[in-house]
Design a protein around this motif. Structure first.
Motif, short mmCIF file in Angstrom:
data_model
loop_
_atom_site.label_atom_id
_atom_site.label_comp_id
_atom_site.label_asym_id
_atom_site.label_seq_id
_atom_site.Cartn_x
_atom_site.Cartn_y
_atom_site.Cartn_z
N LEU A 131 0.76 -1.11 -0.08
CA LEU A 131 -0.17 0.04 -0.19
C LEU A 131 0.94 1.28 0.04
O LEU A 131 0.56 2.34 -0.87
N GLU A 132 1.91 1.25 0.92
CA GLU A 132 2.97 2.33 0.76
C GLU A 132 3.70 2.67 -0.42
O GLU A 132 3.59 3.88 -0.89
N ALA A 133 3.83 1.56 -1.11
CA ALA A 133 4.38 1.79 -2.38
C ALA A 133 3.49 2.36 -3.16
O ALA A 133 3.82 3.25 -3.87
N ARG A 134 2.24 1.86 -3.38
CA ARG A 134 1.29 2.43 -4.29
C ARG A 134 0.92 3.69 -4.17
O ARG A 134 0.74 4.42 -5.10
N GLU A 135 0.99 4.08 -2.74
CA GLU A 135 0.59 5.53 -2.48
C GLU A 135 1.60 6.62 -2.85
O GLU A 135 1.40 7.69 -3.05
N LEU A 136 2.58 6.06 -3.27
CA LEU A 136 3.68 7.28 -3.89
C LEU A 136 3.17 7.80 -5.15
O LEU A 136 3.67 8.78 -5.66
N ALA A 137 2.55 6.87 -5.87
CA ALA A 137 1.96 7.68 -7.27
C ALA A 137 0.77 8.04 -6.96
O ALA A 137 0.23 8.71 -8.23
N HIS A 138 0.28 8.44 -5.93
CA HIS A 138 -1.45 8.96 -5.97
C HIS A 138 -1.41 10.46 -6.10
O HIS A 138 -2.46 10.63 -6.49
N PRO A 139 -0.42 11.13 -5.78
CA PRO A 139 -0.54 12.77 -5.63
C PRO A 139 -1.02 13.11 -7.24
O PRO A 139 -0.39 12.65 -8.11
N LYS A 140 -1.99 13.91 -7.48
CA LYS A 140 -2.32 14.61 -8.88
C LYS A 140 -1.21 15.25 -9.39
O LYS A 140 -0.66 15.90 -8.89
N GLY A 141 -1.11 15.02 -10.92
CA GLY A 141 -0.20 15.61 -11.37
C GLY A 141 1.43 15.31 -11.35
O GLY A 141 2.39 15.87 -11.69
N LEU A 142 1.49 13.99 -10.44
CA LEU A 142 3.01 13.49 -10.14
C LEU A 142 3.31 12.37 -11.23
O LEU A 142 2.41 11.45 -11.45
N GLN A 143 4.20 12.49 -11.70
CA GLN A 143 5.01 11.49 -12.60
C GLN A 143 6.00 10.54 -11.84
O GLN A 143 6.77 11.31 -11.25
N VAL A 144 5.72 9.21 -11.69
CA VAL A 144 6.80 8.23 -11.17
C VAL A 144 7.97 8.23 -12.29
O VAL A 144 7.60 7.49 -13.32
#
Length: 488
Positions: free
Chosen positions: A214-227
């Motif tokens: 879950l913590e790993a997936r949350e890294l990509a959650h912010p709007k407008g953020l590219q991993v």
């Protein structure tokens, strides 16, 4: 103990999970539940509000972790543990005071300092300990109200939970965080931040991170953020390592999250598509994941951070990290080291400076040579070091309280000379200490909720809470809801 010595008086220093669970564990022992042992517990904290690391060390956008406060609130709200806040051990209250008023004391003060990262340039302007940044965005009253966020490109060193929290807060827009309990000064600081690129660096590979899926997936959650991923970090994983990864469900899920991001990145690049976030919105900020990077030096000019140098790493046959001899430099304007916490020394209490813990044996505080200090105990991170989650803290409490009960049964604890419950209150009042109580916390709790109800987030919805930061204001609001005491 004889009936004339009852109740057994215990002081707990620290009202975070380690302190609360230690007190609760004692209350749940058979000796207490069956009436064989009567206890009186005072829980002290240096802050006016309870809950320690959960209030001042967890990212505000982690309501699941913040929800632990609900459990702690339920325990303290029963009334069989007395909370006394805004009381500093070593200043307002000494070890001698505790020996006078309590039969035993448990230190549960946690570990709030940053562990050192001993590399050249770490003290340059723009190089920070992650714990200091966490304290700022969590509204710790002992920290400045402003934080310089003028660097466009930022490095976060570490692959633990704190590193993730820091990277997420730096990566999110201020409006996304406005729905949380962040104080107004933090919202204003993040809103004005110049950060566009956050780089997370870890010494090991994707499979060696401690993240939950879950913590790993949350890294990509912010709007407008590219991993952004480096293909080499995944390509470096050997076939044998993949077999080991597949054998562990958590590791497999986390690693495949990173692989999925890389595959999507490569697909977009091949198709000539513009970078987007996970929902297809145009990318405005980037989160760069770097594995197999060992920090070598913080680079700078005129005393300020301008970059970082790393050596690429790999695992040897024994699974240990070793350097490859390949060095890489990155242009960086600020550095946050999140390589662990370190406990602080307590006046008059034996301390292991290398480990940042109180010397102890199964929770019994000892001198460096192993000599036990009767009636003095430790629990939580200050006992075992800053590792493990809440479950480990509960296990710690069981061990510490087992030692305490054994010592009570063995009759090795000297009774406190002063056994009046209110004597400690008179002592604090005589010293001009404006302590807060549980009733004061409930008043502050309702006040913060009312501030949230009167404010709105970016979507126009009322906020659940707005945290009060100023210590004097916290005390003022708390004391408005406290029953008046007399020093007569």
């Amino acid at each position: 103990m004889s009936s004339s010595q009852k109740p057994f008086r215990l002081a707990v220093i620290g009202s975070g999970p380690a302190g609360v669970y230690a007190a609760e564990t004692l209350l749940r022992t058979p000796q207490v539940k069956n009436g064989e042992l009567e206890v009186s517990i005072d829980l002290f904290d240096r802050f006016p509000a309870p809950f320690g690391l959960i209030r001042y060390g967890v990212a505000p956008d982690h309501p699941r972790i913040k929800g632990i406060i609900t459990a702690l609130h339920r325990i303290l709200g029963r009334g069989d543990i007395r909370f006394l806040g805004d009381v500093e051990f070593g200043t307002d209250l000494t070890a001698e005071d505790l020996r006078t008023h309590y039969d035993a004391v448990i230190f549960a003060t946690g570990a709030l300092k940053d562990a050192d990262l001993d590399i050249p340039g770490i003290d340059l302007e723009g190089s920070h300990g992650a714990a200091d940044f966490v304290a700022w965005y969590d509204g710790n009253p002992d920290y400045p109200r402003t934080w310089r966020l003028d660097a466009e490109s930022v490095a976060v060193i570490g692959n633990g939970n704190v590193a993730l929290d820091v990277a997420r807060v730096l990566s999110k827009s201020a409006d996304e965080l406005l729905r949380t309990e962040i104080p107004e000064n933090v919202y204003e600081g993040l809103q004005a931040a110049a950060t566009t690129d956050v780089h997370i660096f870890g010494r090991r590979g994707p499979a060696q991170t401690k993240f939950s899926p879950l913590e790993a997936r949350e890294l990509a959650h912010p709007k407008g953020l590219q991993v952004v991923m480096d293909p080499r970090d995944v390509e470096q994983i050997t076939d044998a390592e993949w077999e080991a990864i597949k054998a562990d469900k958590r590791t497999d899920q986390v690693t495949r999250t990173f692989v999925g991001w890389l595959e999507e990145q490569q697909r977009r690049e091949a198709a000539g598509e513009e970078p987007t976030d996970k929902d297809g919105n145009p990318a405005q900020r980037r989160l760069h994941m770097h594995f197999w990077h060992r920090p070598v030096e913080v680079l700078g000019e005129d005393g300020k951070v301008t970059g970082m140098r790393f050596e690429r790493t790999r695992l040897d046959a024994e699974g240990r990290v070793q350097g490859t001899g390949e060095f890489l430099d990155y242009e960086i304007g600020a550095v946050y080291r999140a390589v662990g916490y370190h406990g602080s020394e307590l006046p008059g209490i034996p301390y292991d400076a290398a480990r940042g813990v109180i010397h102890n044996d199964a929770g019994r505080v000892t001198e460096a040579d192993g000599t036990v200090l009767p009636g003095v105990y430790a629990n939580g991170w200050i006992k075992r070091g800053p590792v493990g989650l809440i479950g480990a803290t509960k296990s710690d409490a069981i061990e510490t309280i087992t030692s305490l009960i054994e010592d009570i049964d063995a009759g090795v604890l000297a009774a406190a000379p002063e056994r009046d419950d209110d004597a400690i209150l008179r002592l604090l009042e005589d010293r001009g200490v404006q302590y807060t109580t549980w009733e004061g916390w409930t008043a502050l709790d309702e006040h913060e909720k009312s501030l949230g109800a009167a404010a709105v987030d970016a979507d126009g919805e009322p906020r659940a809470r707005v945290k009060v930061v100023e210590r004097d204001e916290m005390v003022r609001v708390s004391q408005s809801g406290m029953p008046q005491t007399s020093n007569a």
